[in-house]
Design a protein around this motif. Sequence first.
Motif, PDB file in Angstrom:
ATOM      1  N   GLU A   1     -15.799  14.189  -8.546  1.00  0.00           N
ATOM      2  CA  GLU A   1     -14.976  15.224  -9.029  1.00  0.00           C
ATOM      3  C   GLU A   1     -14.193  15.802  -7.846  1.00  0.00           C
ATOM      4  N   PHE A   2     -14.490  15.498  -6.520  1.00  0.00           N
ATOM      5  CA  PHE A   2     -13.858  15.791  -5.446  1.00  0.00           C
ATOM      6  C   PHE A   2     -13.058  14.721  -4.978  1.00  0.00           C
ATOM      7  N   THR A   3     -13.550  13.626  -4.718  1.00  0.00           N
ATOM      8  CA  THR A   3     -12.551  12.576  -4.138  1.00  0.00           C
ATOM      9  C   THR A   3     -11.404  12.027  -5.008  1.00  0.00           C
ATOM     10  N   GLU A   4     -11.515  12.224  -6.459  1.00  0.00           N
ATOM     11  CA  GLU A   4     -10.544  11.946  -7.222  1.00  0.00           C
ATOM     12  C   GLU A   4      -9.478  12.800  -7.105  1.00  0.00           C
ATOM     13  N   ARG A   5      -9.830  14.080  -6.932  1.00  0.00           N
ATOM     14  CA  ARG A   5      -8.698  15.001  -6.685  1.00  0.00           C
ATOM     15  C   ARG A   5      -7.942  14.936  -5.597  1.00  0.00           C
ATOM     16  N   LEU A   6      -8.603  14.375  -4.501  1.00  0.00           N
ATOM     17  CA  LEU A   6      -7.834  14.109  -3.273  1.00  0.00           C
ATOM     18  C   LEU A   6      -6.705  12.825  -3.433  1.00  0.00           C
ATOM     19  N   HIS A   7      -6.578  12.384  -4.355  1.00  0.00           N
ATOM     20  CA  HIS A   7      -5.655  11.229  -4.637  1.00  0.00           C
ATOM     21  C   HIS A   7      -4.659  11.877  -5.817  1.00  0.00           C
ATOM     22  N   ARG A   8      -4.795  12.988  -6.252  1.00  0.00           N
ATOM     23  CA  ARG A   8      -3.910  13.579  -7.255  1.00  0.00           C
ATOM     24  C   ARG A   8      -2.703  14.408  -6.319  1.00  0.00           C
ATOM     25  N   PRO A   9      -1.450  13.808  -6.292  1.00  0.00           N
ATOM     26  CA  PRO A   9      -0.513  14.340  -5.722  1.00  0.00           C
ATOM     27  C   PRO A   9       0.517  15.527  -5.907  1.00  0.00           C
ATOM     28  N   LEU A  10       0.271  15.766  -7.216  1.00  0.00           N
ATOM     29  CA  LEU A  10       0.953  17.006  -7.884  1.00  0.00           C
ATOM     30  C   LEU A  10       0.543  18.279  -7.242  1.00  0.00           C
ATOM     31  N   VAL A  11       1.341  19.314  -7.229  1.00  0.00           N
ATOM     32  CA  VAL A  11       0.714  20.659  -6.889  1.00  0.00           C
ATOM     33  C   VAL A  11       0.236  21.269  -7.996  1.00  0.00           C
ATOM     34  N   PRO A  12      -0.911  21.943  -7.744  1.00  0.00           N
ATOM     35  CA  PRO A  12      -1.504  22.727  -9.185  1.00  0.00           C
ATOM     36  C   PRO A  12      -0.846  24.057  -9.160  1.00  0.00           C
ATOM     37  N   GLY A  13      -1.060  24.329 -10.717  1.00  0.00           N
ATOM     38  CA  GLY A  13      -0.256  25.683 -10.690  1.00  0.00           C
ATOM     39  C   GLY A  13      -1.437  26.755 -10.377  1.00  0.00           C
ATOM     40  N   ARG A  14      -0.983  27.933  -9.996  1.00  0.00           N
ATOM     41  CA  ARG A  14      -2.014  28.901  -9.403  1.00  0.00           C
ATOM     42  C   ARG A  14      -1.499  30.534 -10.271  1.00  0.00           C
ATOM     43  N   GLY A  15      -2.602  30.714 -10.968  1.00  0.00           N
ATOM     44  CA  GLY A  15      -2.397  32.036 -11.824  1.00  0.00           C
ATOM     45  C   GLY A  15      -3.369  33.081 -11.414  1.00  0.00           C
TER      46      GLY A  15
ATOM     47  N   MET B   1       0.808  -1.202  -0.006  1.00  0.00           N
ATOM     48  CA  MET B   1       0.196   0.025   0.131  1.00  0.00           C
ATOM     49  C   MET B   1       0.863   1.328   0.025  1.00  0.00           C
ATOM     50  N   GLY B   2       0.594   2.183  -0.896  1.00  0.00           N
ATOM     51  CA  GLY B   2       1.363   3.372  -0.975  1.00  0.00           C
ATOM     52  C   GLY B   2       1.058   4.272   0.027  1.00  0.00           C
ATOM     53  N   THR B   3       1.911   5.281   0.031  1.00  0.00           N
ATOM     54  CA  THR B   3       1.713   6.722   1.092  1.00  0.00           C
ATOM     55  C   THR B   3       1.634   7.879   0.321  1.00  0.00           C
ATOM     56  N   PRO B   4       1.041   8.968   0.903  1.00  0.00           N
ATOM     57  CA  PRO B   4       1.114  10.150   0.257  1.00  0.00           C
ATOM     58  C   PRO B   4       2.466  10.640  -0.219  1.00  0.00           C
ATOM     59  N   LEU B   5       3.478  10.557   0.565  1.00  0.00           N
ATOM     60  CA  LEU B   5       4.871  10.829  -0.204  1.00  0.00           C
ATOM     61  C   LEU B   5       5.398   9.887  -1.148  1.00  0.00           C
ATOM     62  N   GLY B   6       4.994   8.486  -1.194  1.00  0.00           N
ATOM     63  CA  GLY B   6       5.336   7.822  -2.260  1.00  0.00           C
ATOM     64  C   GLY B   6       4.781   8.265  -3.548  1.00  0.00           C
ATOM     65  N   ASP B   7       3.368   8.293  -3.294  1.00  0.00           N
ATOM     66  CA  ASP B   7       2.556   8.732  -4.515  1.00  0.00           C
ATOM     67  C   ASP B   7       3.111   9.828  -5.185  1.00  0.00           C
ATOM     68  N   PHE B   8       3.302  10.988  -4.484  1.00  0.00           N
ATOM     69  CA  PHE B   8       3.595  12.368  -4.879  1.00  0.00           C
ATOM     70  C   PHE B   8       5.100  11.907  -5.794  1.00  0.00           C
ATOM     71  N   ILE B   9       6.014  11.282  -4.935  1.00  0.00           N
ATOM     72  CA  ILE B   9       7.446  11.215  -5.720  1.00  0.00           C
ATOM     73  C   ILE B   9       7.346  10.480  -7.005  1.00  0.00           C
ATOM     74  N   ARG B  10       6.176   9.436  -6.965  1.00  0.00           N
ATOM     75  CA  ARG B  10       6.146   8.404  -8.072  1.00  0.00           C
ATOM     76  C   ARG B  10       5.506   9.638  -9.304  1.00  0.00           C
ATOM     77  N   ALA B  11       4.494  10.091  -9.017  1.00  0.00           N
ATOM     78  CA  ALA B  11       3.813  10.963  -9.979  1.00  0.00           C
ATOM     79  C   ALA B  11       4.704  12.116 -10.461  1.00  0.00           C
ATOM     80  N   LYS B  12       5.384  12.535  -9.590  1.00  0.00           N
ATOM     81  CA  LYS B  12       6.438  13.578 -10.135  1.00  0.00           C
ATOM     82  C   LYS B  12       7.346  13.084 -10.942  1.00  0.00           C
ATOM     83  N   ARG B  13       7.957  12.006 -10.626  1.00  0.00           N
ATOM     84  CA  ARG B  13       8.949  11.290 -11.333  1.00  0.00           C
ATOM     85  C   ARG B  13       8.178  11.090 -12.939  1.00  0.00           C
ATOM     86  N   ASP B  14       7.136  10.472 -13.089  1.00  0.00           N
ATOM     87  CA  ASP B  14       6.451  10.281 -13.866  1.00  0.00           C
ATOM     88  C   ASP B  14       6.282  11.281 -15.110  1.00  0.00           C
TER      89      ASP B  14
END
Length: 288
Positions: A207-221, A1-14
């Motif tokens: 639309e809310f719950t799926e976003r909770l599992h997106r580990p990447l930081v969104p751009g803010r403009g 089972m993954g963790t928020p930290l591991g998910d973020f690193i893997r998603a960023k790497r990808d």
Amino acid sequence: MGTPLGDFIRAKRDSIQPESLGLPERGRRRSPGLRRSDLAVRADISVEYLTRIEQGRDRNPSVAVVNALADALGLAPSERAHLRYLAKITGGECKAHPGPVPPRREVREPVLATLRLLEPGMAYVTNRLGDILAHTRAFASVAEGTGLLEPAVPNLTRYVFTDPRARALFPDWERVADERAFDLWLGPAVENTEWFTARLAPEAGPEFTERLHRPLVPGRGVLALDHPAGHGLRYDREVLELTADAQQIVVFHPADEATAQAMRRFHTPRTEEPTGAAPATAALRAIS
């Protein structure tokens, strides 16, 4: 089972193209992004250790390792802060903590005094959950007709995901929704975030719950608004962190002259002071 930290690193790497880091192209790959071996070399750790972190089998990497991974991934300052936060909560996941509790919504008097100084500008006090705890008259005048301030305890996150008027108000709704969901990662406490999401998820849906599992930081403009009064408004936002209170003051600046002119039409000079959100509790009082 993954963790928020591991998910973020893997998603960023990808999401990273090797050539963007000066690495040679190695032909077609089965998966996109940066190879695990390349990241391990850049961070000066073993591939085995990186694999354990990504898969959640190592939940307590040292500060030095977290910083090395941030350097190796070329993270922006906001992403570095998020990586450190994820390392903190991942390391604490195995520790017992009290059950979820409602978030604090009290705004200290010095913070309210600061908000008074921002009149007649457009600003509000919030927390990471999106509660609008106090606001200036100018903010109320722009929010009028949008439905945002109608609830007894206004909450921007709930508004974005559950009120149909939000999709009309925000032409970049997808980006705004990404911002609101991401900010729950940075909530004042893990317990408070759980308390809020447990109540919002059934109402807001996938639309809310799926976003909770997106580990990447969104751009803010620039924040764009299609106001019900017919104005197209565009704002730059400055966020003043109130670290001790786990709150923020968000200040809006017109991003173009058309918005500045529209704001002058919205704003009617008054002698009243800024107002707090609707007084559902004593803490949510009008500022007087």
